[in-house]
Design a protein around this motif. Structure first.
Motif, PDB file in Angstrom:
ATOM      1  N   LEU A 127       0.832  -1.197   0.000  1.00  0.00           N
ATOM      2  CA  LEU A 127       0.000   0.000   0.000  1.00  0.00           C
ATOM      3  C   LEU A 127       0.868   1.249   0.000  1.00  0.00           C
ATOM      4  N   ILE A 128       0.269   2.363  -0.412  1.00  0.00           N
ATOM      5  CA  ILE A 128       0.947   3.655  -0.371  1.00  0.00           C
ATOM      6  C   ILE A 128       0.040   4.647   0.346  1.00  0.00           C
ATOM      7  N   LYS A 129       0.575   5.293   1.387  1.00  0.00           N
ATOM      8  CA  LYS A 129      -0.195   6.244   2.193  1.00  0.00           C
ATOM      9  C   LYS A 129       0.741   7.350   2.685  1.00  0.00           C
ATOM     10  N   ARG A 130       0.142   8.354   3.324  1.00  0.00           N
ATOM     11  CA  ARG A 130       0.919   9.451   3.894  1.00  0.00           C
ATOM     12  C   ARG A 130       1.041   9.286   5.411  1.00  0.00           C
ATOM     13  N   VAL A 131       2.231   9.529   5.931  1.00  0.00           N
ATOM     14  CA  VAL A 131       2.473   9.419   7.369  1.00  0.00           C
ATOM     15  C   VAL A 131       1.838  10.615   8.082  1.00  0.00           C
ATOM     16  N   ILE A 132       1.035  10.316   9.093  1.00  0.00           N
ATOM     17  CA  ILE A 132       0.399  11.352   9.909  1.00  0.00           C
ATOM     18  C   ILE A 132       1.151  11.539  11.229  1.00  0.00           C
ATOM     19  N   ALA A 133       1.552  10.440  11.843  1.00  0.00           N
ATOM     20  CA  ALA A 133       2.246  10.521  13.125  1.00  0.00           C
ATOM     21  C   ALA A 133       3.066   9.264  13.334  1.00  0.00           C
ATOM     22  N   GLY A 134       4.110   9.397  14.171  1.00  0.00           N
ATOM     23  CA  GLY A 134       5.004   8.278  14.439  1.00  0.00           C
ATOM     24  C   GLY A 134       4.983   7.853  15.891  1.00  0.00           C
ATOM     25  N   PRO A 135       5.864   6.947  16.279  1.00  0.00           N
ATOM     26  CA  PRO A 135       5.878   6.381  17.627  1.00  0.00           C
ATOM     27  C   PRO A 135       5.897   7.451  18.727  1.00  0.00           C
ATOM     28  N   GLY A 136       4.978   7.303  19.690  1.00  0.00           N
ATOM     29  CA  GLY A 136       4.933   8.213  20.824  1.00  0.00           C
ATOM     30  C   GLY A 136       4.128   9.475  20.594  1.00  0.00           C
ATOM     31  N   GLN A 137       3.759   9.767  19.368  1.00  0.00           N
ATOM     32  CA  GLN A 137       2.970  10.963  19.106  1.00  0.00           C
ATOM     33  C   GLN A 137       1.490  10.692  19.372  1.00  0.00           C
ATOM     34  N   THR A 138       0.789  11.721  19.807  1.00  0.00           N
ATOM     35  CA  THR A 138      -0.632  11.612  20.127  1.00  0.00           C
ATOM     36  C   THR A 138      -1.462  12.251  19.020  1.00  0.00           C
ATOM     37  N   VAL A 139      -2.494  11.526  18.601  1.00  0.00           N
ATOM     38  CA  VAL A 139      -3.343  11.978  17.495  1.00  0.00           C
ATOM     39  C   VAL A 139      -4.793  11.984  17.944  1.00  0.00           C
ATOM     40  N   LYS A 140      -5.531  12.996  17.508  1.00  0.00           N
ATOM     41  CA  LYS A 140      -6.980  12.994  17.702  1.00  0.00           C
ATOM     42  C   LYS A 140      -7.607  13.903  16.653  1.00  0.00           C
ATOM     43  N   CYS A 141      -8.916  13.830  16.535  1.00  0.00           N
ATOM     44  CA  CYS A 141      -9.657  14.694  15.634  1.00  0.00           C
ATOM     45  C   CYS A 141     -11.052  14.891  16.228  1.00  0.00           C
ATOM     46  N   CYS A 142     -11.414  16.136  16.352  1.00  0.00           N
ATOM     47  CA  CYS A 142     -10.842  17.216  15.532  1.00  0.00           C
ATOM     48  C   CYS A 142     -10.660  18.486  16.365  1.00  0.00           C
ATOM     49  N   SER A 143      -9.952  19.466  15.795  1.00  0.00           N
ATOM     50  CA  SER A 143      -9.910  20.799  16.374  1.00  0.00           C
ATOM     51  C   SER A 143     -11.261  21.465  16.134  1.00  0.00           C
ATOM     52  N   ALA A 144     -11.435  22.675  16.639  1.00  0.00           N
ATOM     53  CA  ALA A 144     -12.724  23.361  16.508  1.00  0.00           C
ATOM     54  C   ALA A 144     -13.122  23.558  15.053  1.00  0.00           C
ATOM     55  N   ASP A 145     -12.120  23.660  14.178  1.00  0.00           N
ATOM     56  CA  ASP A 145     -12.434  23.857  12.768  1.00  0.00           C
ATOM     57  C   ASP A 145     -12.239  22.590  11.939  1.00  0.00           C
ATOM     58  N   GLY A 146     -12.142  21.436  12.606  1.00  0.00           N
ATOM     59  CA  GLY A 146     -12.155  20.162  11.899  1.00  0.00           C
ATOM     60  C   GLY A 146     -10.814  19.626  11.457  1.00  0.00           C
ATOM     61  N   LYS A 147      -9.714  20.122  12.036  1.00  0.00           N
ATOM     62  CA  LYS A 147      -8.395  19.636  11.627  1.00  0.00           C
ATOM     63  C   LYS A 147      -7.911  18.502  12.522  1.00  0.00           C
ATOM     64  N   LEU A 148      -7.082  17.625  11.957  1.00  0.00           N
ATOM     65  CA  LEU A 148      -6.383  16.627  12.754  1.00  0.00           C
ATOM     66  C   LEU A 148      -5.453  17.332  13.732  1.00  0.00           C
ATOM     67  N   VAL A 149      -5.334  16.753  14.936  1.00  0.00           N
ATOM     68  CA  VAL A 149      -4.475  17.344  15.956  1.00  0.00           C
ATOM     69  C   VAL A 149      -3.392  16.330  16.312  1.00  0.00           C
ATOM     70  N   VAL A 150      -2.118  16.732  16.134  1.00  0.00           N
ATOM     71  CA  VAL A 150      -0.983  15.877  16.443  1.00  0.00           C
ATOM     72  C   VAL A 150      -0.153  16.555  17.525  1.00  0.00           C
ATOM     73  N   ASP A 151      -0.002  15.864  18.649  1.00  0.00           N
ATOM     74  CA  ASP A 151       0.721  16.420  19.797  1.00  0.00           C
ATOM     75  C   ASP A 151       0.190  17.790  20.196  1.00  0.00           C
ATOM     76  N   GLY A 152      -1.128  17.932  20.157  1.00  0.00           N
ATOM     77  CA  GLY A 152      -1.783  19.151  20.621  1.00  0.00           C
ATOM     78  C   GLY A 152      -1.841  20.281  19.619  1.00  0.00           C
ATOM     79  N   LYS A 153      -1.282  20.084  18.406  1.00  0.00           N
ATOM     80  CA  LYS A 153      -1.262  21.155  17.410  1.00  0.00           C
ATOM     81  C   LYS A 153      -2.052  20.732  16.167  1.00  0.00           C
ATOM     82  N   PRO A 154      -2.934  21.610  15.676  1.00  0.00           N
ATOM     83  CA  PRO A 154      -3.672  21.290  14.440  1.00  0.00           C
ATOM     84  C   PRO A 154      -2.695  21.076  13.287  1.00  0.00           C
TER      85      PRO A 154
END
Length: 246
Positions: A127-154
């Motif tokens: 498969l081919i995909k784009r890396v969003i986050a790596g080991p130890g990083q925290t990911v969630k969705c979404c920010s108030a305007d709908g963005k992915l949040v990685v380590d607390g930053k949109p």
């Protein structure tokens, strides 16, 4: 006295060619062809390999049928994928990549050639995909305007195409039902990477089973493991009208 009739006759004990055997072997066209295949195989195995894009999950960055060059040396010597890298990886058992082998022997050979050379259909587990986050990083969705949040930053994602719908106050992570863009918070495990397709609403990626959930659920995520990553996609090779770096 030497017989004049045999003075110019070739010595029967000497081979017709005065070159050593190893020179005759290495000088043959068959040896050159064999050596070329060996060198080509080593390059594909350890340096760089073309890859055929099989689906629209990475649109508009990559189109179905694009051939991209994968740098197999990008992550050697301690280097690791970073957020934004486009990687090719061999999907593990947690990914829905099963497919029946071709029953036509010609198709089976073409499939094999495609997997080996990258100039035809690739294997069902690649498969081919784009890396969003790596080991130890925290990911969630979404920010108030709908963005992915990685380590607390949109996360700025200008490459995303046709994302899931998200309307603050109407269809977001507080409404019922929640927006399918919403994801439960997770910390990426050791030696793992969260990968997604740029065509976010048409990608069976690492987050697809977690869509629309807000409560923590570690079992819904799928990861690209470090040992499964083939390399980094660096350039579009074909068609020539789409030549560009990635």
């Amino acid at each position: 006295m030497m017989d004049p009739m045999t003075a110019d006759a070739p010595d029967a004990r000497r081979p017709a060619s005065g070159r050593p055997l190893w020179r005759r072997i290495t000088g043959s066209a068959w040896f050159h062809l064999f050596a070329a295949f060996v060198v080509f195989g080593l390059i594909l195995s350890f340096v760089a390999k073309p890859y055929w894009v099989p689906s629209g999950s990475m649109e508009q960055t990559l189109q179905v049928g694009d051939r991209v060059l994968v740098n197999r040396l990008a992550y050697v010597g301690g280097a690791t994928p970073h957020t934004g890298d486009i990687v090719v990886f061999d999907a593990g058992s947690g990914w829905d990549t099963t497919s029946a082998p071709p029953d036509n022997p010609i198709k089976a050979v073409l499939r094999w050639l495609g997997e080996v050379t990258g100039f035809g259909p690739s294997g069902p587990h690649t498969l081919i995909k784009r890396v969003i986050a790596g080991p130890g990083q925290t990911v969630k969705c979404c920010s108030a305007d709908g963005k992915l949040v990685v380590d607390g930053k949109p996360l700025a994602e200008p490459y995303v195409f046709q994302d899931f719908p998200f309307q603050p106050g109407t269809l977001d992570c507080t409404t019922t039902p929640a927006s399918p863009r919403c994801l439960p918070e997770v910390t990426v495990p050791k030696n793992s990477y969260l990968v997604m397709g740029d065509h976010r609403s048409n990608s069976s990626d690492g987050a697809i089973q977690c869509r629309g959930r807000t409560a923590p659920d570690a079992g819904c995520w799928r990861w690209a493991r470090s040992e499964e990553i083939v390399g980094k996609a660096v350039v579009i090779l074909w068609p020539v009208t789409r030549w560009s770096g990635l």
